[in-house]
Structures are given as structure tokens and as C-alpha cells.
Design an enzyme around this catalytic site. Structure first.
Site, PDB file in Angstrom:
ATOM      1  N   ASP A   1      43.260  35.057  30.280  1.00 57.26           N
ATOM      2  CA  ASP A   1      42.970  34.681  28.896  1.00 57.26           C
ATOM      3  C   ASP A   1      41.758  33.754  28.834  1.00 57.26           C
ATOM      4  O   ASP A   1      40.900  33.879  27.953  1.00 57.26           O
ATOM      5  CB  ASP A   1      44.174  33.975  28.268  1.00 57.26           C
ATOM      6  CG  ASP A   1      45.407  34.865  28.185  1.00 57.26           C
ATOM      7  OD1 ASP A   1      45.260  36.092  28.270  1.00 57.26           O
ATOM      8  OD2 ASP A   1      46.512  34.317  28.023  1.00 57.26           O
TER       9      ASP A   1
ATOM     10  N   ASN B   1      41.558  43.709  35.573  1.00 57.74           N
ATOM     11  CA  ASN B   1      41.709  43.064  36.875  1.00 57.74           C
ATOM     12  C   ASN B   1      41.903  44.133  37.942  1.00 57.74           C
ATOM     13  O   ASN B   1      41.889  45.336  37.667  1.00 57.74           O
ATOM     14  CB  ASN B   1      42.859  42.041  36.867  1.00 57.74           C
ATOM     15  CG  ASN B   1      44.210  42.663  36.559  1.00 57.74           C
ATOM     16  OD1 ASN B   1      44.470  43.832  36.851  1.00 57.74           O
ATOM     17  ND2 ASN B   1      45.095  41.889  35.960  1.00 57.74           N
TER      18      ASN B   1
ATOM     19  N   LYS C   1      44.533  45.059  39.798  1.00 63.56           N
ATOM     20  CA  LYS C   1      45.728  45.890  39.697  1.00 63.56           C
ATOM     21  C   LYS C   1      45.618  46.889  38.547  1.00 63.56           C
ATOM     22  O   LYS C   1      46.005  48.060  38.681  1.00 63.56           O
ATOM     23  CB  LYS C   1      46.978  45.033  39.521  1.00 63.56           C
ATOM     24  CG  LYS C   1      48.277  45.845  39.520  1.00 63.56           C
ATOM     25  CD  LYS C   1      49.501  44.979  39.386  1.00 63.56           C
ATOM     26  CE  LYS C   1      50.772  45.806  39.541  1.00 63.56           C
ATOM     27  NZ  LYS C   1      50.839  46.951  38.612  1.00 63.56           N
ATOM     28  N   GLU C   2      45.100  46.430  37.405  1.00 61.94           N
ATOM     29  CA  GLU C   2      44.948  47.323  36.261  1.00 61.94           C
ATOM     30  C   GLU C   2      44.017  48.481  36.591  1.00 61.94           C
ATOM     31  O   GLU C   2      44.261  49.620  36.204  1.00 61.94           O
ATOM     32  CB  GLU C   2      44.427  46.534  35.056  1.00 61.94           C
ATOM     33  CG  GLU C   2      45.467  45.575  34.466  1.00 61.94           C
ATOM     34  CD  GLU C   2      44.856  44.448  33.659  1.00 61.94           C
ATOM     35  OE1 GLU C   2      45.627  43.689  33.049  1.00 61.94           O
ATOM     36  OE2 GLU C   2      43.615  44.311  33.644  1.00 61.94           O
TER      37      GLU C   2
END
Length: 331
Positions: A278, A208, A210-211
């Protein structure tokens, strides 16, 4: 919008059924305690919660397995639990959902990863985490690899679901990817920070925003920043596809020597984003196994993620609901 017809959608939906997916990663138990607060403790200035109800749900990689199940697939969750009551509760959830537990290993040196939420008067009071995040020992790594070797001919894809709780070690990641590539199996990855650059040569790498920011040490503000990040990840990881999920800004899709594509998110009333990632990785993997190209698979995954965001709590996507909703978009 997905470029298809109702007939093609029906064929794709039918192809979801029975796909066998191994989900390797951090299995978790989500515990919920609901109650009321009517007084403050005389022992400390904290509320006393009188519990009215408690229930348990799949968390982490276990929730991905549930999404595969509700999408018509056959999930094989592979991970580690402790020799404790929470581990028994998680096994019971798998049994109730008719999900196999052949890939669940017990490590007596660590607890079952459990996140307990106390909710009183419709407010989240506190969350209690029970976990050990040290890497699993080599003996457990070997058991996971041996299990996967036995199943590799029969499965359609592998999802590597990393929450940095110790199951996906660098050694295990390398061995699983090599085994999958040697057997021409789809490998999709939902990464976290610690092992971010270990996932080389996979089919789809899906961080995502932020990752991606944390791993690359950059801010993904402008569209150009996202484009540059995608190119960097393609180069570093040699993945077939990079998908960066951007929340309300949709998904950015990257493929070597091809133009970047953006899949927008349909405007929805967002109730809770929990579990959306998920759902996205589950739907994406199932769609690829069913024969969808990467763009249509990404569209379906993004659509599914948006649908579950309309629900309160972590709710898996349902196959009929997903395809019926997509058909409504087309009509």
C-alpha cells in the site's frame, strides 16, 4: 541511489503537497482484539480470550488513502461498504483522519469487508474475515463512474487497488481507464489474480512476485525469469511501465524499448511487511504526480516500503520521515 540533490529533493517534497488522488477499490476495516488467555473453554478445546482492548484501523484501499493523506496529498477513496456497524466504524476513521467520504457507497446486500484479529499473550490466535466477494451490481458501477466523471478534471491521478473483493469489475476497470486516458490522468494499478489482465493501457502496473507467478503460471527464480515476465506483461497489457516488486530483492522496472532497471532494497531490520505494498503504490503515484521521473519515483516508493517494514503492524508512511530518511542516505 536516487540521482539528485538536497535542493531537488526539497522541491519534489513540496510538490507532493495537495495532490488529489482517487483510490478506487476494496475498502476494508481491520479490527484488533487484544487480551489474555488463562484457561481453556469447557465447551471445546479452545482458549478463552479475555479482551483488554480493541481498536480499528484502515485496511485495503482505505489504507492506501491514509498513505496518500500522510504523504501530504488529498485522497478520495472510492468503494463500497455495507449498511452495518463496521461500515459506521470505517466512516468514523475517515472522519477522524479528515479524509472525504464522498466516494463511499453503501450496498445493503453485502457486509463491510472486515478482518478481525484476536491477539492474546502477544500471539495471533485467530483471524475472522467478514466479506462477500461477488461483483458489485451495475447500479453501483454506474454511481462510481458518475462520481469519477464529476471529479476527473480536478484529480491528479487514479489508483486502482484490487483485492478481489468485488468492487473492481472488468466493466468498471475498462471505463475508469478509458476515462482517465481521455483526460490525460496518471493511472497506477495494484492488481490481484482475478482481473490481472484487464488492466490494459495504464501508466504503471505494479504486481508483486507471487501475483506475477500466479498470473503467468511460471516461477520467478532466476533474474532471467523476472526479465521475461516483465517483457510478457509489457506486451500483454501495453502499460507505460511495469514494476514487479520482489521483496528483499527490490523492484524490477520495465519500459518498452528500454533496458530493464533494478532498484535494490536497502538492508533493514524487517519487523512486519504488512501494508508495505500500500505504501509503495501510494508513494509511487504521489511522486509521479509531483513530477518525478519513473526511476526516482520507484526509488522513493521502494525506500518508503522499506521504512514501513521496520514498524510492527500496518503503519502509513509520513512525508517528513520519508524525505528526511532519503536525505540521510545522500549525506
Amino acid at each position: 541511489m536516487i540521482d539528485t540533490t538536497i535542493a531537488k529533493l526539497n522541491k519534489l517534497k513540496k510538490s507532493f503537497l495537495g495532490k488529489k488522488i482517487a483510490i478506487i477499490g476494496d475498502l476494508m476495516l481491520d479490527s484488533y482484539f487484544w487480551g489474555k488467555v488463562s484457561r481453556i473453554s469447557p465447551e471445546a478445546p479452545v482458549p478463552i480470550v479475555a479482551i483488554d482492548d480493541e481498536f480499528y484501523r484502515f485496511g485495503g484501499a482505505a489504507n492506501v488513502a491514509l498513505n496518500i493523506k500522510t504523504l501530504g496529498g488529498f485522497p478520495i477513496p472510492v468503494g463500497v461498504i455495507g449498511d452495518d456497524n463496521d461500515g459506521k466504524l470505517l466512516r468514523n476513521l475517515f472522519k477522524e483522519s479528515t479524509i472525504t467520504d464522498i466516494g463511499i457507497l453503501v450496498d445493503k446486500t453485502r457486509p463491510t469487508t472486515t478482518k478481525s484479529r484476536v491477539i492474546a499473550n502477544n500471539q495471533h490466535v485467530v483471524r475472522i474475515d467478514k466479506e462477500k466477494v461477488n461483483s458489485i451490481p451495475p447500479i453501483i458501477e454506474k454511481k462510481i463512474i458518475n462520481l469519477l466523471k464529476k471529479e476527473i478534471k480536478n484529480i491528479d491521478a487514479i489508483i486502482l487497488e484490487d483485492y478481489n473483493k468485488g468492487v473492481l469489475t472488468s466493466t468498471l476497470i475498462d471505463e475508469v481507464i478509458n476515462l482517465a486516458n481521455n483526460n490525460n490522468k496518471i493511472v497506477t494499478v495494484d492488481p490481484k489474480f482475478n482481473n490481472f489482465f484487464s488492466y490494459k493501457n495504464v501508466t504503471v502496473f505494479k504486481p508483486n512476485r507471487k501475483e506475477t507467478e500466479d498470473a503467468l503460471g511460471i516461477r520467478l527464480g532466476a533474474k532471467e525469469d523476472i526479465s521475461n515476465a516483465g517483457k510478457i506483461l509489457l506486451d500483454k497489457l501495453n502499460a507505460k511501465f511495469i514494476l514487479i516488486t520482489l521483496g528483499e530483492d527490490g523492484i524490477a522496472l520495465f519500459e518498452k524499448n528500454k533496458t530493464e532497471k533494478r532498484i535494490p532494497t536497502k538492508a533493514r531490520k524487517v519487523a512486519d511487511v504488512s501494508g508495505a505494498g500500500d505504501t509503495v503504490i501510494s508513494t509511487l503515484t504521489m511522486a509521479l504526480c509531483a513530477g518525478a521521473d519513473i526511476y526516482d519515483a520507484t526509488y522513493l516508493a521502494n525506500f518508503a516500503g522499506g521504512l514501513v517494514c521496520q514498524e510492527v503492524g500496518i503503519v502509513p508512511i509520513n512525508l517528513d520521515y520519508l524525505f528526511d530518511s532519503v536525505k540521510e542516505e545522500l549525506l
